[in-house]
Scaffold this motif. Structure first.
Motif, PDB file in Angstrom:
ATOM      1  N   ALA A 186      -9.070   3.315  -1.419  1.00 26.31           N
ATOM      2  CA  ALA A 186      -9.447   2.044  -2.039  1.00 26.31           C
ATOM      3  C   ALA A 186     -10.427   1.312  -1.134  1.00 26.31           C
ATOM      4  O   ALA A 186     -10.278   1.312   0.086  1.00 26.31           O
ATOM      5  CB  ALA A 186      -8.212   1.178  -2.287  1.00 26.31           C
ATOM      6  N   VAL A 229       0.875  -1.170   0.000  1.00 22.08           N
ATOM      7  CA  VAL A 229       0.000   0.000   0.000  1.00 22.08           C
ATOM      8  C   VAL A 229       0.911   1.217   0.000  1.00 22.08           C
ATOM      9  O   VAL A 229       1.826   1.308   0.825  1.00 22.08           O
ATOM     10  CB  VAL A 229      -0.921   0.003   1.242  1.00 22.08           C
ATOM     11  CG1 VAL A 229      -1.712   1.299   1.330  1.00 22.08           C
ATOM     12  CG2 VAL A 229      -1.854  -1.206   1.222  1.00 22.08           C
ATOM     13  N   VAL A 240      -6.903  -6.132  -0.125  1.00 21.21           N
ATOM     14  CA  VAL A 240      -5.924  -5.593  -1.074  1.00 21.21           C
ATOM     15  C   VAL A 240      -5.125  -6.755  -1.643  1.00 21.21           C
ATOM     16  O   VAL A 240      -4.351  -7.392  -0.929  1.00 21.21           O
ATOM     17  CB  VAL A 240      -5.014  -4.553  -0.402  1.00 21.21           C
ATOM     18  CG1 VAL A 240      -3.940  -4.071  -1.367  1.00 21.21           C
ATOM     19  CG2 VAL A 240      -5.833  -3.383   0.122  1.00 21.21           C
ATOM     20  N   LEU A 261      -1.188  -0.796  -4.263  1.00 20.53           N
ATOM     21  CA  LEU A 261      -1.893   0.479  -4.393  1.00 20.53           C
ATOM     22  C   LEU A 261      -0.869   1.601  -4.480  1.00 20.53           C
ATOM     23  O   LEU A 261       0.095   1.623  -3.698  1.00 20.53           O
ATOM     24  CB  LEU A 261      -2.800   0.720  -3.189  1.00 20.53           C
ATOM     25  CG  LEU A 261      -3.963  -0.248  -2.988  1.00 20.53           C
ATOM     26  CD1 LEU A 261      -4.696   0.069  -1.688  1.00 20.53           C
ATOM     27  CD2 LEU A 261      -4.927  -0.193  -4.170  1.00 20.53           C
ATOM     28  N   VAL A 307      -9.422   1.298  -6.460  1.00 18.73           N
ATOM     29  CA  VAL A 307      -9.246   2.728  -6.184  1.00 18.73           C
ATOM     30  C   VAL A 307     -10.510   3.464  -6.586  1.00 18.73           C
ATOM     31  O   VAL A 307     -11.000   3.320  -7.711  1.00 18.73           O
ATOM     32  CB  VAL A 307      -8.021   3.280  -6.939  1.00 18.73           C
ATOM     33  CG1 VAL A 307      -7.923   4.786  -6.773  1.00 18.73           C
ATOM     34  CG2 VAL A 307      -6.748   2.603  -6.451  1.00 18.73           C
ATOM     35  N   CYS A 329      -2.371   6.614   1.902  1.00 20.10           N
ATOM     36  CA  CYS A 329      -3.577   5.966   1.372  1.00 20.10           C
ATOM     37  C   CYS A 329      -4.610   5.776   2.472  1.00 20.10           C
ATOM     38  O   CYS A 329      -4.291   5.761   3.656  1.00 20.10           O
ATOM     39  CB  CYS A 329      -3.230   4.590   0.794  1.00 20.10           C
ATOM     40  SG  CYS A 329      -2.279   4.652  -0.732  1.00 20.10           S
TER      41      CYS A 329
END
Length: 198
Positions: free
Chosen positions: A181, A159, A171, A175, A188, A163
């Protein structure tokens, strides 16, 4: 004065956890660092309140690759990989389960977040063998500085920094920085910061 009291509490916590650290060292030499960590983690996860948080941070500063003294690790949180890194001002909520992770500074994990050591901790390719007998592959999962992971999310890929991952999200792919997200699998839905064009 507040800074002095925190430093004093951290020192006392280090002294109090040193016997557990010595026990971990002995067991680590016999069983391996990760297996020894699992048992110790279960024990320190049961210590309640602010005192428990100080004791957990102190213990993990001795046994993990890195655990900043300012990290707050709440009740019921378990670690399984000694190569994990916990950065400055990280908050780990109650009942999180963490494998091989790097939590950069200012990361917030809400209650019940699971971060296994990547998506392939168990092998599944051979249908003629039980999954428990198939070798898996651990990989580090990095959560970037300033990110907030919502309650009960499962994070199996990196990640980015700054974020927001929604509660219950899963996940499965990395990302980028600065996104929101949600969902299973996570997708996203928003950029947190406006893109500046020249």
């Amino acid at each position: 004065m507040k800074s002095f009291l925190k430093s004093a509490a951290r020192f006392v916590a280090l002294v109090l956890t040193f016997p557990l650290f010595l026990s971990w060292r002995v067991r680590a030499s016999l069983l391996g660092r990760d297996l020894a960590l699992e048992g110790s983690s279960e024990l320190v996860s049961l210590l309640p309140g602010l005192t428990g948080s100080y004791l957990r941070s102190a213990f993990y500063s001795l046994v993990l690759q890195e655990c900043h003294p300012s990290a707050r690790i709440c009740f019921g949180t378990l670690f399984s990989k000694a190569d994990s890194v916990i950065g400055e001002n990280v908050y780990i909520g109650p009942r999180c389960h963490l494998g091989w992770v790097i939590l950069e500074q200012d990361v917030l994990l809400a209650p019940g977040v699971h971060v296994p050591s990547g998506p392939h901790t168990h092998g599944t390719s051979d249908p003629d063998r039980p999954i428990r007998e198939q070798p898996g592959r651990s990989q580090v999962v990095r959560i970037g500085a300033g990110s907030w992971i919502g309650a009960n999310a499962v994070i199996m890929a990196d990640v980015g920094a700054n974020c927001v991952v929604g509660a219950g999200a899963i996940v499965t792919r990395p990302l980028p920085d600065g996104v929101v997200a949600v969902g299973a699998p996570a997708r996203v839905i928003q950029q947190r910061f406006a893109t500046v064009t020249a």
